[in-house]
Motif scaffolding. Structure first.
Motif, short mmCIF file in Angstrom:
data_model
loop_
_atom_site.label_atom_id
_atom_site.label_comp_id
_atom_site.label_asym_id
_atom_site.label_seq_id
_atom_site.Cartn_x
_atom_site.Cartn_y
_atom_site.Cartn_z
N THR A 38 41.04 37.07 37.94
CA THR A 38 41.74 38.35 37.99
C THR A 38 41.03 39.41 38.84
O THR A 38 41.69 40.07 39.64
N PRO A 39 39.71 39.60 38.71
CA PRO A 39 39.08 40.64 39.54
C PRO A 39 39.25 40.40 41.04
O PRO A 39 39.60 41.31 41.79
N GLN A 40 39.04 39.16 41.49
CA GLN A 40 39.18 38.87 42.91
C GLN A 40 40.62 39.01 43.37
O GLN A 40 40.90 39.51 44.46
N LEU A 41 41.55 38.59 42.53
CA LEU A 41 42.96 38.71 42.87
C LEU A 41 43.37 40.18 42.95
O LEU A 41 44.08 40.58 43.88
N ALA A 42 42.91 40.99 42.01
CA ALA A 42 43.24 42.42 42.03
C ALA A 42 42.68 43.10 43.27
O ALA A 42 43.35 43.94 43.89
N VAL A 58 44.93 51.24 45.94
CA VAL A 58 43.66 51.82 45.47
C VAL A 58 43.48 51.54 43.98
O VAL A 58 42.39 51.17 43.54
N ALA A 59 44.54 51.69 43.20
CA ALA A 59 44.44 51.44 41.76
C ALA A 59 44.09 49.98 41.48
O ALA A 59 43.24 49.69 40.63
N SER A 60 44.71 49.07 42.21
CA SER A 60 44.43 47.65 42.03
C SER A 60 42.99 47.34 42.44
O SER A 60 42.29 46.57 41.76
N GLY A 61 42.53 47.93 43.52
CA GLY A 61 41.15 47.72 43.96
C GLY A 61 40.14 48.25 42.95
O GLY A 61 39.15 47.60 42.65
N VAL A 62 40.40 49.43 42.41
CA VAL A 62 39.51 50.01 41.40
C VAL A 62 39.49 49.14 40.15
O VAL A 62 38.43 48.86 39.59
N TYR A 63 40.67 48.68 39.73
CA TYR A 63 40.75 47.78 38.57
C TYR A 63 39.94 46.51 38.83
O TYR A 63 39.20 46.04 37.95
N GLY A 64 40.06 45.96 40.02
CA GLY A 64 39.31 44.75 40.36
C GLY A 64 37.81 44.96 40.33
O GLY A 64 37.07 44.12 39.81
N VAL A 65 37.35 46.08 40.85
CA VAL A 65 35.91 46.36 40.87
C VAL A 65 35.39 46.58 39.45
O VAL A 65 34.33 46.07 39.08
N VAL A 66 36.15 47.32 38.64
CA VAL A 66 35.73 47.55 37.25
C VAL A 66 35.71 46.23 36.48
O VAL A 66 34.78 45.94 35.72
N GLN A 98 35.26 43.27 37.77
CA GLN A 98 34.15 42.49 38.30
C GLN A 98 32.84 42.92 37.63
O GLN A 98 32.02 42.08 37.26
N ASN A 99 32.64 44.22 37.48
CA ASN A 99 31.43 44.72 36.81
C ASN A 99 31.40 44.29 35.35
O ASN A 99 30.35 43.91 34.83
N HIS A 100 32.55 44.35 34.67
CA HIS A 100 32.61 43.90 33.28
C HIS A 100 32.30 42.41 33.19
O HIS A 100 31.59 41.97 32.27
N GLN A 101 32.82 41.64 34.13
CA GLN A 101 32.56 40.20 34.14
C GLN A 101 31.07 39.92 34.29
O GLN A 101 30.53 39.04 33.63
N GLN A 102 30.39 40.68 35.14
CA GLN A 102 28.94 40.51 35.30
C GLN A 102 28.21 40.81 34.00
O GLN A 102 27.30 40.08 33.61
N ASP A 103 28.63 41.87 33.30
CA ASP A 103 28.01 42.21 32.02
C ASP A 103 28.24 41.13 30.98
O ASP A 103 27.34 40.78 30.21
N VAL A 104 29.46 40.58 30.96
CA VAL A 104 29.80 39.53 29.99
C VAL A 104 29.00 38.27 30.27
O VAL A 104 28.44 37.66 29.35
#
Length: 159
Positions: free
Chosen positions: A9-13, A80-88, A90-96
Motif C-alpha cells: 500500500t505505501p508504494q502504491l499510494a 499530494v494527499a495520496s503521496g503524503v499518505y504513502g510516506v506516512v 511507509q514510516n509506520h511500516q518501518q516502525d512496525v
C-alpha cells in the motif's frame, strides 16, 4: 505479539500520488494557457495566439476554463494527499518492522532497511552492544513475524 506488515500500500499510494500530481499539473497548465488566450482575444491582442486555434472559443469557454482549473486542482490535491499518505504509511511500516524484530530478537536495538525483495528485507541491524550486522530478515506476510536468515549466534529469538 507481532503486527502484520503492509508491504504494498505505501508504494502504491506514492506511485498513484505521483501520477495524479503530474496529471493535475498538466491540466492546470492547459487551463492557464486557455485563460491567457481568452483574455488576449477579449482585449484584441491575438497576435501571440495566431495559428494555435483558428476556430476561436465558444461562448461558454470561460466556464470551461474554470471547470478545467478546478479539475486540475482536485487532481493535484488527490496526488499530494495520496503521496503524503504513502510516506506516512511507509514510516509506520518501518516502525512496525523494527518493533517486530526487537520483540523477537531482544538483542537488536535498531533496524535500518536497505533493500526489500518481496517479504525479504536486507537490513543493517545494530545490537544493544553497538555491533552492526548486515542481515537478511524474512517476514511472514500474514503475521509479520520476522525470521533472521543465516547463522547469527549472538541473536537468539525470544521464546
Amino acid at each position: 505479539m507481532f503486527e502484520p506488515l503492509d508491504l504494498q500500500t505505501p508504494q502504491l499510494a506514492i506511485g498513484i500520488g505521483f501520477v495524479f500530481a503530474i496529471a493535475g499539473a498538466a491540466i492546470l497548465a492547459h487551463a492557464t494557457w486557455r485563460a491567457r488566450r481568452l483574455k488576449a482575444w477579449e482585449s484584441g491582442e491575438t497576435r501571440r495566439f495566431e495559428g494555435t486555434d483558428s476556430r476561436g472559443e465558444r461562448a461558454d469557454a470561460p466556464r470551461d476554463v474554470r471547470i478545467e482549473t478546478l479539475a486540475g486542482l482536485v487532481a493535484m490535491l488527490l496526488g499530494v494527499a495520496s503521496g503524503v499518505y504513502g510516506v506516512v504509511s511507509q514510516n509506520h511500516q518501518q516502525d512496525v518492522l523494527e518493533s517486530n524484530v526487537i520483540a523477537k530478537y531482544p538483542e537488536v536495538q535498531e533496524v535500518e532497511a536497505d533493500l526489500w525483495r518481496g517479504n525479504l528485507l536486507e537490513a543493517e541491524v545494530t545490537t544493544v552492544d553497538g555491533e552492526q550486522l548486515d542481515l537478511r530478515i524474512v517476514f511472514d506476510p500474514d503475521t509479520g513475524e520476522p525470521t533472521i536468515q543465516g547463522e547469527h549466534p549472538q541473536l537468539e529469538p525470544q521464546q
